[in-house]
Design a protein around this motif. Sequence first.
Motif, short mmCIF file in Angstrom:
data_model
loop_
_atom_site.label_atom_id
_atom_site.label_comp_id
_atom_site.label_asym_id
_atom_site.label_seq_id
_atom_site.Cartn_x
_atom_site.Cartn_y
_atom_site.Cartn_z
N ARG A 17 -2.43 -12.28 2.10
CA ARG A 17 -2.77 -13.70 2.23
C ARG A 17 -2.85 -14.12 3.69
N GLN A 18 -2.18 -13.39 4.56
CA GLN A 18 -2.20 -13.73 5.98
C GLN A 18 -3.27 -12.97 6.75
N GLY A 19 -4.16 -12.29 6.03
CA GLY A 19 -5.29 -11.66 6.68
C GLY A 19 -5.14 -10.18 6.95
N PHE A 20 -4.04 -9.56 6.53
CA PHE A 20 -3.83 -8.14 6.75
C PHE A 20 -4.50 -7.30 5.67
N ALA A 21 -5.05 -6.17 6.06
CA ALA A 21 -5.36 -5.14 5.07
C ALA A 21 -4.03 -4.53 4.64
N VAL A 22 -3.92 -4.14 3.38
CA VAL A 22 -2.70 -3.52 2.87
C VAL A 22 -3.08 -2.19 2.24
N ALA A 23 -2.20 -1.19 2.37
CA ALA A 23 -2.54 0.15 1.90
C ALA A 23 -1.27 0.91 1.56
N ARG A 24 -1.41 1.84 0.62
CA ARG A 24 -0.29 2.72 0.28
C ARG A 24 -0.82 4.02 -0.28
N SER A 25 -0.02 5.07 -0.13
CA SER A 25 -0.37 6.39 -0.62
C SER A 25 0.71 6.87 -1.58
N ASN B 284 -7.88 -9.45 9.66
CA ASN B 284 -7.52 -9.66 11.06
C ASN B 284 -7.46 -8.35 11.86
N ARG B 285 -7.96 -7.28 11.26
CA ARG B 285 -7.98 -5.96 11.90
C ARG B 285 -6.57 -5.41 12.14
N GLN B 286 -5.63 -5.84 11.27
CA GLN B 286 -4.29 -5.29 11.25
C GLN B 286 -4.00 -4.81 9.83
N THR B 287 -3.06 -3.87 9.71
CA THR B 287 -2.76 -3.27 8.42
C THR B 287 -1.26 -3.21 8.19
N VAL B 288 -0.85 -3.45 6.96
CA VAL B 288 0.53 -3.21 6.52
C VAL B 288 0.48 -2.05 5.53
N LEU B 289 1.16 -0.97 5.86
CA LEU B 289 1.26 0.19 4.96
C LEU B 289 2.62 0.15 4.28
#
Length: 451
Positions: A118-126, A79-84
């Motif tokens: 599952r809701q369409g977000f990209a997820v990322a962590r460093s 959805n072109r949104q991200t959760v970091l």
Amino acid sequence: MLRPLLLTLSLLTLTACAPSLTATLPNAATLALKEQIQRMALTFPATDIQLSSGLDGGLRLSGRLDGRYFSANFPPDWNRQTVLYAHGYRLPDDKQDTAASDLIQGDDTRGVLPTAYRQGFAVARSVYDKRGFAVQSGIANTLRLKRFMDDLGSTRDYVAGSSLGGSVVMGLIEKYPDAFAGALAGCGAVSDWQFEVKYLTDFRALYNYFARGTPYALPGTQDVTQSPLKVDPRELLKPVGQLFLRAKLNPGGREARLIDTIASAVPDVKVTPDITTFFASLGAQLFGLNDITATAGGIFASNADTVYHSPLLTAQENAALNAGIQRYRTSSPQAVAYAQDWYSATGRFKTKLLTYHNTADPLVPFEHEARLRVRVEAAGNTANLVQQTVEPRLQTLTRVLFYRVQGVEHCGFSPEQTAFAFAELRRWVEDGVRPQDGLDITRPPQKKTTP
């Protein structure tokens, strides 16, 4: 100068030994994203990039940003949104942290990232630059990854974190007020590290005082401003296990009273007198303090003016406690300044922040939440803060004692509670529906989640 980029494509394949698995082919949007990454390969501020396709048709991306490992998962319907995500405290050692190549299958966020994915977000962590007290690099590395995800097309970013990661979240939204649309902090050290370190150090000082001359005294140095050296961790906490074993065998005996007295004398925190609280609090202080002071340039907490009191003691016993407990003081103004910078919350932020916290936590006290609220109220910023609660969740320790012993769990959340909290935050950010402040989400109300 940017280092040359090494781009490796590794597509997931199915084998005859797993006939029940059926891969979904990447859709046009995912293929376009992969092509975008390949086209940008020569200008990426990243190295060691690896791409792989998931069974759902999504895309997994990992590599290094300025030498720090990171991972990201893109769903097929991004959805072109991200959760970091900012992870919590890890006991210091010489190992280099790495990030799981698949943040969904390798989830350790209590459901935060799988829910968002599952809701369409990209997820990322460093990863952070170091283990232990790493709030400063947690802030820098998470922000670096956020900007990287924006370069890939993310148009709205959320940040989530737990435990020490809650402090990272606070630093990010206060230092970079326009970077994130919403923030989620679970069981977080959201007020300040002076409070956290004083809680842990007071706990050890009280344990030392009351266990002195008993079989339950901790081995190694008794100086609470130093971590014991060359002491096996199992041996270091063995007396604590013996104390609780004796207390269980004789509930009304001196060991049980010793436990209750220590817990009741910790200032400014309502301590649960159970084994997980003693193990977590003493363990974090014993094994982590040297790293904390080395990072900050000294100890930044002080009990010089603290008056200790237990309702289980007589006036004379309380006076003896205050006269006999070890006193410790801040090392330098520079150490205090470091703790303020990395990180003590100011209460001034524009991002919508939702926190949720177990009302009893063995490591990060629930009292962090009240301290944060005081600062937010002083800043006239309560419109941007919602705090919700979760009842303590018990965990059973079976490998420590022969008997079944339970204690409260640090960050004791279920995936359903986490999913509810994230849904609340989404509705607030996307629809302007402010969640109910102070809501107990132990049994989440039945609401439709944002599609």
